[in-house]
Scaffold this active site. Structure first.
Site, PDB file in Angstrom:
ATOM      1  CG  HIS A 159      -2.069   0.924   1.152  1.00 16.71           C
ATOM      2  ND1 HIS A 159      -2.263   1.944   2.061  1.00 16.71           N
ATOM      3  CD2 HIS A 159      -3.097   1.030   0.270  1.00 16.71           C
ATOM      4  CE1 HIS A 159      -3.350   2.621   1.746  1.00 16.71           C
ATOM      5  NE2 HIS A 159      -3.873   2.102   0.671  1.00 16.71           N
ATOM      6  CE  LYS A 185      -1.178   4.552  -1.960  1.00 13.07           C
ATOM      7  NZ  LYS A 185      -1.896   4.088  -0.761  1.00 13.07           N
ATOM      8  CG  ASP A 244      19.803   9.830 -10.304  1.00 10.68           C
ATOM      9  OD1 ASP A 244      19.701   8.693 -10.799  1.00 10.68           O
ATOM     10  OD2 ASP A 244      19.823  10.877 -10.976  1.00 10.68           O
ATOM     11  CG  HIS A 292      -6.981   8.524  -1.200  1.00  8.79           C
ATOM     12  ND1 HIS A 292      -5.629   8.303  -1.392  1.00  8.79           N
ATOM     13  CD2 HIS A 292      -7.559   7.295  -1.214  1.00  8.79           C
ATOM     14  CE1 HIS A 292      -5.403   7.012  -1.533  1.00  8.79           C
ATOM     15  NE2 HIS A 292      -6.555   6.378  -1.423  1.00  8.79           N
ATOM     16  CE  LYS A 347      -4.048   6.901   2.126  1.00  7.96           C
ATOM     17  NZ  LYS A 347      -5.475   6.856   2.093  1.00  7.96           N
ATOM     18  CG  ASP A 372       1.134  20.173  20.680  1.00 11.51           C
ATOM     19  OD1 ASP A 372      -0.076  20.449  20.740  1.00 11.51           O
ATOM     20  OD2 ASP A 372       1.722  19.471  21.522  1.00 11.51           O
TER      21      ASP A 372
END
Length: 404
Positions: A113, A115, A120, A293, A295, A300
């Site tokens: 899952h 991404k 380089d 979508h 996350k 603080d």
């Protein structure tokens, strides 16, 4: 891995509109290697742009490796796109390609899952954005809202190392010879900025709880404010208690969650937890303007995270995930502004009294879904005490959920 390192430059990227041009530009400047991991690689406008950049890099002699999850490939990576990449010189590998519906086993839920990408070994990308166009949201109102980061500096070494390891593991499992070492050396990446950051991953070996622990440590030490935006939210007991405990200390805790139904069972199951959270002083905002979508979280105005991990069993117990955690006031404030603007322009607050006044049928649907999810997790062998011990503790007089 799992240690904060100074000297990084972390740039926030808002959805595919900013992420894909940055990714394509980095690939366009590659001289040695390009690595890309994604759950979904869609044959749409975004996929075409990324595929063109990858094949052009391969034509220049750059080594290009792309790792796509088997489930995401099954639904989005067309045969034509697959041929285009492979004929263009891209080394394409499918993570857990076995997805036949009549051969269901619990380990098949352990998907890729993450991404992440790097070019380089000098610039990396981490976030929740798949290779799919923001406007490609079947069944949902576009655009898709998500975040990623472009990173330079010492933390890039952790991205390089984990991507090489997962690639080598996949090739070994699929009985292919791998020129990538299973235990790659840590590369030296020079300082590029002033920000302190670390990469945390979740796997099914040494790093099973790293992302969750990083979240919990920050929540438990929060003093003023917690803002979490999460597309799929179904936390375990520890996480719920940490949020409620923070609110009890006077911390302003706000959850920005998806209002629209995508996966019905999880959608209604997560709402069974609303009563407990609202009663504990946690504010819940449901985003309705388009498809959430994200996350991400800010605590603080000094701590922030951007990544692929939701706060649900799929992310915290099953899948390979990757989140970047940043200790930097300027970055945290920038992300906080984005989240507060989303709340102001596209969210509706869930009021405690309104929630408690729902019909008996609505409450029954939520709790039935909650029960089904818990039973399914237990049947599949996931969750352990974190999702199951609540029942035993209630028998001792310590309830874990407030109905309504």
């Amino acid at each position: 891995m799992n240690r904060f390192t100074p000297g990084n430059a972390v740039e926030l990227l808002r959805s595919g509109a900013e992420y894909f041009p940055a990714l394509v530009a980095a690939i366009g400047g590659a001289t040695r290697e390009v690595w890309l991991e994604t759950y979904i690689f869609a044959a749409d406008a975004a996929g075409d742009a990324v595929a063109a950049a990858l094949t052009e890099a391969a034509a220049r002699g750059v080594t290009v490796r792309v790792l796509v999850d088997g489930w995401g490939a099954r639904h989005y990576l067309t045969e034509a796109m697959r041929r285009r990449l492979e004929l263009g010189g891209v080394r394409l590998l499918i993570y857990r390609p076995e997805v036949a519906p009549w051969q269901f086993r619990s380990h098949r839920l352990r998907r890729l899952h993450r991404k992440v990408a790097h070019v380089d070994g000098s610039v990396a990308f981490v976030g929740g954005i798949n290779v799919i166009d923001d406007m490609n949201t079947p069944g949902h109102k576009p655009p898709r809202v998500d975040f990623a980061v472009r990173v330079r500096g010492p933390v890039v070494a952790s991205v390089v190392q984990t991507m090489a390891r997962v690639w080598a593991l996949c090739e070994l499992v699929q009985l292919a010879r791998s020129e990538v070492p299973l235990f790659p050396d840590t590369q030296l990446v020079h300082r590029a900025g002033t920000q302190t950051a670390k990469l945390a991953i979740r796997d099914n070996l040494r790093h099973r709880r790293d992302i969750e622990r990083a979240y919990l440590a920050a929540v438990r030490t929060a003093r003023r404010e917690i803002v979490i935006a999460c597309a799929y939210f179904f936390p375990g007991i520890r996480f719920r208690r940490a949020l409620i405990g923070a609110a009890a200390r006077g911390v302003q805790v706000t959850l920005l969650l998806q209002a629209r139904v995508e996966y019905r069972l999880l959608h209604y199951a997560s709402r069974a937890l609303y009563g407990q959270l609202l009663a504990g002083g946690v504010a819940i905002e449901e985003y309705h303007r388009s498809f959430l979508h994200a996350k991400v979280a800010v605590i603080d105005e000094r701590w922030a995270t951007v990544g692929s991990s939701n706060i649900d069993p799929y992310s915290l117990l099953m899948s390979r995930e990757a989140n970047l955690f940043v200790r930097d006031q300027a970055f945290a404030r920038q992300l906080r502004v984005e989240l507060l603007q989303m709340i102001e322009s596209g969210a509706r607050r869930v009021g405690p009294q309104h929630w408690a006044a729902r019909s008996l049928a609505a409450k029954a649907v939520s709790w039935a879904a909650y029960g089904i999810v818990r039973v399914a997790m237990g049947f599949l062998g996931y969750g352990g005490e974190e999702w199951w011990r609540g029942r035993r503790r209630r028998r001792r007089g310590a309830g874990t959920a407030t109905r309504g």
